[in-house]
Write a protein that holds these residues in place. Structure first.
Motif, PDB file in Angstrom:
ATOM      1  N   ALA A 239     -12.353  -6.051  -6.623  1.00  0.00           N
ATOM      2  CA  ALA A 239     -11.343  -6.487  -5.666  1.00  0.00           C
ATOM      3  C   ALA A 239     -11.997  -7.155  -4.463  1.00  0.00           C
ATOM      4  CB  ALA A 239     -10.481  -5.304  -5.221  1.00  0.00           C
ATOM      5  N   VAL A 240     -13.121  -6.608  -4.023  1.00  0.00           N
ATOM      6  CA  VAL A 240     -13.844  -7.192  -2.895  1.00  0.00           C
ATOM      7  C   VAL A 240     -14.356  -8.586  -3.257  1.00  0.00           C
ATOM      8  CG1 VAL A 240     -15.858  -6.972  -1.415  1.00  0.00           C
ATOM      9  CG2 VAL A 240     -14.484  -4.949  -1.941  1.00  0.00           C
ATOM     10  N   GLU A 241     -14.981  -8.710  -4.421  1.00  0.00           N
ATOM     11  CA  GLU A 241     -15.554  -9.989  -4.827  1.00  0.00           C
ATOM     12  C   GLU A 241     -14.475 -11.024  -5.152  1.00  0.00           C
ATOM     13  OE1 GLU A 241     -18.773 -10.190  -7.519  1.00  0.00           O
ATOM     14  OE2 GLU A 241     -19.679  -8.305  -6.846  1.00  0.00           O
ATOM     15  N   GLY A 242     -13.344 -10.564  -5.658  1.00  0.00           N
ATOM     16  CA  GLY A 242     -12.310 -11.502  -6.055  1.00  0.00           C
ATOM     17  C   GLY A 242     -11.396 -11.955  -4.942  1.00  0.00           C
ATOM     18  N   ALA A 243     -11.438 -11.273  -3.784  1.00  0.00           N
ATOM     19  CA  ALA A 243     -10.463 -11.536  -2.729  1.00  0.00           C
ATOM     20  C   ALA A 243     -10.478 -12.992  -2.267  1.00  0.00           C
ATOM     21  CB  ALA A 243     -10.706 -10.606  -1.549  1.00  0.00           C
ATOM     22  N   GLU A 244     -11.655 -13.569  -2.095  1.00  0.00           N
ATOM     23  CA  GLU A 244     -11.719 -14.938  -1.575  1.00  0.00           C
ATOM     24  C   GLU A 244     -11.159 -15.963  -2.556  1.00  0.00           C
ATOM     25  OE1 GLU A 244     -15.598 -17.043  -1.485  1.00  0.00           O
ATOM     26  OE2 GLU A 244     -16.448 -15.082  -2.039  1.00  0.00           O
ATOM     27  N   PHE A 245     -11.036 -15.554  -3.827  1.00  0.00           N
ATOM     28  CA  PHE A 245     -10.492 -16.451  -4.842  1.00  0.00           C
ATOM     29  C   PHE A 245      -9.039 -16.126  -5.186  1.00  0.00           C
ATOM     30  CE2 PHE A 245     -15.069 -15.907  -5.660  1.00  0.00           C
ATOM     31  CZ  PHE A 245     -15.485 -17.219  -5.441  1.00  0.00           C
ATOM     32  N   GLY A 246      -8.466 -15.166  -4.476  1.00  0.00           N
ATOM     33  CA  GLY A 246      -7.092 -14.780  -4.749  1.00  0.00           C
ATOM     34  C   GLY A 246      -6.938 -13.914  -5.985  1.00  0.00           C
ATOM     35  N   VAL A 247      -8.027 -13.265  -6.399  1.00  0.00           N
ATOM     36  CA  VAL A 247      -7.970 -12.373  -7.562  1.00  0.00           C
ATOM     37  C   VAL A 247      -7.792 -10.941  -7.075  1.00  0.00           C
ATOM     38  CG1 VAL A 247      -9.165 -11.503  -9.603  1.00  0.00           C
ATOM     39  CG2 VAL A 247      -9.437 -13.901  -8.919  1.00  0.00           C
ATOM     40  N   ARG A 248      -6.720 -10.316  -7.498  1.00  0.00           N
ATOM     41  CA  ARG A 248      -6.445  -8.921  -7.141  1.00  0.00           C
ATOM     42  C   ARG A 248      -6.839  -8.026  -8.308  1.00  0.00           C
ATOM     43  NH1 ARG A 248      -1.608  -7.623  -7.123  1.00  0.00           N
ATOM     44  NH2 ARG A 248      -0.703  -9.390  -8.244  1.00  0.00           N
TER      45      ARG A 248
END
Length: 273
Positions: A177-186
């Motif tokens: 979730a942390v790594e995906g946040a900037e790409f809009g991945v939840r």
């Protein structure tokens, strides 16, 4: 208006779900398609995923199923890439499938430990890794299935390896979730309690089932729909501000104990078995 024209909470979503031959996966596939998603499922049993998908297609929904051994990273990656090509991308990856293996720690072999890690933890990596680049293209949702065993000790049933794998999935999901946040991945996790399904029927005997139900405040087995209803929410745009969370759907098993005569009888039943 046809079925496929009807609006839904998941209208147009491109979804991959593992373990759709029965139980929670089949329930999720059905509810997702009813809410407008296009779903590609998979299962280990030959023909089983396509059989459940075909039943939905006969009713006008968009569903397909493939035979995949998710413990084989090459096979898992091929399924992901085929799904992305067929659907034109991926909006939702629901890692529902899992194998099992139980033993008291004093009797656990290294082979069993490694088996459980492979069929419960590794398979989540095998699908999520190749799907990640597709999800990051325009954002999306990853749902990972853990267990209430990740949140409390359940010693009598020999769940050390199982709880370790599912606990790792909860922690893995937070970091993703942390790594995906900037790409809009939840990325979120669902931790069911005791859910009636073909897999639990195979893994848990009648005594173990009674003991587990005794742990639940609401003393009935969960159903696939109980879990899938939450999955629909987490896959939908209704939950766009929800990420890095673990949701317990467990009849209150992680909330506390019932203090009544029937619960104590069930506990004694297992202890005396």
């Amino acid at each position: 208006m046809t079925i496929n024209d009807a609006p839904g909470r998941l209208a147009g979503k491109r979804v991959l779900i593992t373990g759709t031959a029965g139980g929670q996966g089949a329930a999720a596939q059905r509810l997702f398609t009813q809410q407008g998603a296009r779903v590609i499922g998979c299962d280990l049993r030959p023909g089983a995923a396509e059989a459940t998908a075909a039943e939905l297609r006969d009713k006008g929904y968009e569903a397909w199923g493939h035979d995949v051994d998710l413990a084989d990273p090459g096979a898992a990656e091929a399924w992901i890439e085929r799904g992305a090509e067929t659907l034109g991308g991926i909006d939702v990856l629901y890692n529902n499938a899992a194998g099992f293996g139980f033993s008291q720690f004093s009797r656990m072999t290294l082979e069993l430990w490694r088996h459980v890690m492979r069929v419960e933890l590794d398979i989540v990596f095998h699908t999520t890794s190749p799907a990640w680049k597709h999800l990051c293209e325009r954002g999306g949702s990853v749902l990972n299935t853990a267990s209430y065993s990740a949140l409390r000790g359940i010693g009598p049933l020999g769940q050390v390896a199982h709880s370790a794998a599912k606990g790792a999935i909860v922690s893995m999901s937070r970091s993703l979730a942390v790594e995906g946040a900037e790409f809009g991945v939840r990325v979120n996790t669902i931790s069911p309690g005791f859910v009636a399904s073909p897999s639990t029927d195979a893994a848990v005997d009648a005594t173990g089932r009674a003991w587990q139900l005794g742990n639940h405040l609401l003393q009935r087995p969960g159903t696939g729909d109980d879990v899938a209803q939450l999955a629909v929410y987490l896959a939908s745009d209704e939950s766009t501000w929800v990420t890095g969370q673990n949701f317990s759907v467990d009849g209150g098993a992680t909330a506390g104990w019932r203090d009544d005569d029937e619960t104590q009888r069930l506990v004694r039943l297992y202890a005396d078995a």
